[in-house]
Motif scaffolding. Structure first.
Motif, PDB file in Angstrom:
ATOM      1  N   ALA A  17       0.833  -1.208   0.000  1.00 19.19           N
ATOM      2  CA  ALA A  17       0.000   0.000   0.000  1.00 19.19           C
ATOM      3  C   ALA A  17       0.866   1.256   0.000  1.00 19.19           C
ATOM      4  O   ALA A  17       2.050   1.221   0.335  1.00 19.19           O
ATOM      5  N   ASP A  18       0.231   2.376  -0.369  1.00 18.23           N
ATOM      6  CA  ASP A  18       0.887   3.683  -0.302  1.00 18.23           C
ATOM      7  C   ASP A  18      -0.170   4.761  -0.468  1.00 18.23           C
ATOM      8  O   ASP A  18      -1.271   4.491  -0.972  1.00 18.23           O
ATOM      9  N   HIS A  19       0.164   5.963  -0.017  1.00 17.20           N
ATOM     10  CA  HIS A  19      -0.731   7.122  -0.152  1.00 17.20           C
ATOM     11  C   HIS A  19      -2.134   6.852   0.406  1.00 17.20           C
ATOM     12  O   HIS A  19      -3.140   7.307  -0.132  1.00 17.20           O
TER      13      HIS A  19
ATOM     14  N   ILE B 205      13.400  -7.207  11.616  1.00 16.30           N
ATOM     15  CA  ILE B 205      13.275  -5.834  11.139  1.00 16.30           C
ATOM     16  C   ILE B 205      12.072  -5.745  10.211  1.00 16.30           C
ATOM     17  O   ILE B 205      11.951  -6.518   9.254  1.00 16.30           O
ATOM     18  N   LEU B 206      11.183  -4.787  10.476  1.00 18.49           N
ATOM     19  CA  LEU B 206      10.025  -4.522   9.627  1.00 18.49           C
ATOM     20  C   LEU B 206      10.153  -3.112   9.071  1.00 18.49           C
ATOM     21  O   LEU B 206      10.407  -2.166   9.822  1.00 18.49           O
ATOM     22  N   THR B 207       9.946  -2.949   7.736  1.00 17.09           N
ATOM     23  CA  THR B 207      10.150  -1.643   7.114  1.00 17.09           C
ATOM     24  C   THR B 207       8.919  -1.175   6.340  1.00 17.09           C
ATOM     25  O   THR B 207       8.963  -1.020   5.111  1.00 17.09           O
ATOM     26  N   PRO B 208       7.813  -0.908   7.007  1.00 15.57           N
ATOM     27  CA  PRO B 208       6.635  -0.410   6.291  1.00 15.57           C
ATOM     28  C   PRO B 208       6.759   1.077   5.974  1.00 15.57           C
ATOM     29  O   PRO B 208       7.466   1.807   6.667  1.00 15.57           O
ATOM     30  N   ASN B 209       6.069   1.535   4.924  1.00 10.83           N
ATOM     31  CA  ASN B 209       5.890   2.972   4.788  1.00 10.83           C
ATOM     32  C   ASN B 209       4.741   3.390   5.708  1.00 10.83           C
ATOM     33  O   ASN B 209       4.135   2.544   6.393  1.00 10.83           O
TER      34      ASN B 209
END
Length: 290
Positions: free
Chosen positions: A115-117, A141-145
């Motif tokens: 997902a984004d925006h 390590i988790l790297t969500p936006n």
């Protein structure tokens, strides 16, 4: 002996995203790199190319894991990116658990691409959220936006968050037993963008940023998670890693804009491969002397 990392991501034939960024960066980090495609495409998706030809792995995805286990192929790390279906997340979880039971632990670095925006990407829905939540206790390590972090925590999305609000979101994710949460694309000021890191162990949050460029660059997230995965396998501190990564990304984005190519074609990271090699060569030597 070099450590071995498994990249689980989509593979575009053309375009500098996903595995096309993961693999060269991880190899430059002096890691033996294996790959499990989640989907094969003729090119990256997005406005730069017309809709690509796509090929799903179907049952072959699980067959890769079975083959590796039959042949005693083990990994020190797993970098998990785009998944074409929630069942692929479940297969990764099952493989991880089997490996752990057999005495082959691996660091799990997850970029929950969905997902984004403020909205899911086409083809994604709430079924992915449960599959990611089931993985939480295993993730290093988790790297969500910000959009993905909001979806994973049930937080309403908005265009601007304060530092205290981002800390609250990151803390909720950390409560899912994830060791380190790094929310990407966080922007508190118009001319800066960066990473918000929450350490579950220390229960602290920190923000690291670099100069903001007003272009839509493809592959920046893939570069970031690749560098973080390599740093994790060399036991570098998250804080030191993110400081260096922010500086490197600013250099790469500036270099990309200076070239006579559309930014949508992908980030120009090739000229920094030597710098990436030198950085991790130093970390490797430090690890070997410990």
């Amino acid at each position: 002996m070099n450590q071995r990392i498994l990249v689980v991501n989509d593979v575009p034939g053309a375009g500098k995203v996903a595995a096309n960024v993961n693999v060269p960066v991880l190899v430059a980090s002096q890691l033996e790199t294996a790959i499990l495609p989640t989907k094969i495409l003729s090119s990256q998706t997005g406005s730069y190319y017309s809709p690509p030809i796509e090929h799903d792995l179907d049952t072959s995805f699980a067959d890769f894991f079975s083959h590796w286990q039959d042949n005693q192929v083990h990994f020190d790390g797993i970098l998990l990116g785009y998944c074409a279906d929630p069942s692929q997340l479940q297969e990764v979880q099952a493989f991880y658990q089997r490996e752990l039971k057999q005495g082959h632990p691996a660091k799990l670095i997850v970029d929950p691409i969905m997902a984004d925006h403020g909205h899911f990407y086409s083809g994604f829905d709430e079924s992915y959220l449960k599959a990611y939540h089931d993985l939480f206790p295993m993730i290093d390590i988790l790297t969500p936006n910000l959009t993905e972090a909001c979806l994973l925590t049930g937080t309403p999305y908005k265009n601007q968050f304060s530092q205290s609000e981002v800390l609250e979101i990151a803390t909720k994710l950390g409560e899912g037993q994830i060791k380190d949460v790094i929310i990407t694309g966080v922007q508190f000021e118009a001319d800066q963008i960066g990473f918000y890191h929450y350490s579950a162990k220390n229960q602290t949050g920190n923000y690291m940023s670099h100069r903001y460029f007003d272009f839509n660059f493809f592959g920046t997230g893939d570069l970031t998670v690749s560098l973080l995965a390599a740093s994790a396998l060399y036991n570098d501190s998250i804080q030191q890693s993110l400081t260096w990564i922010a500086q490197l990304i600013e250099k790469i984005l500036s270099s990309t804009l200076s070239q006579d190519k559309p930014p949508q074609e992908g980030i120009a990271f090739e000229n920094q491969i030597g710098e990436i090699f030198d950085h991790f060569d130093q970390l490797k030597r430090q690890q070997e002397t410990c």
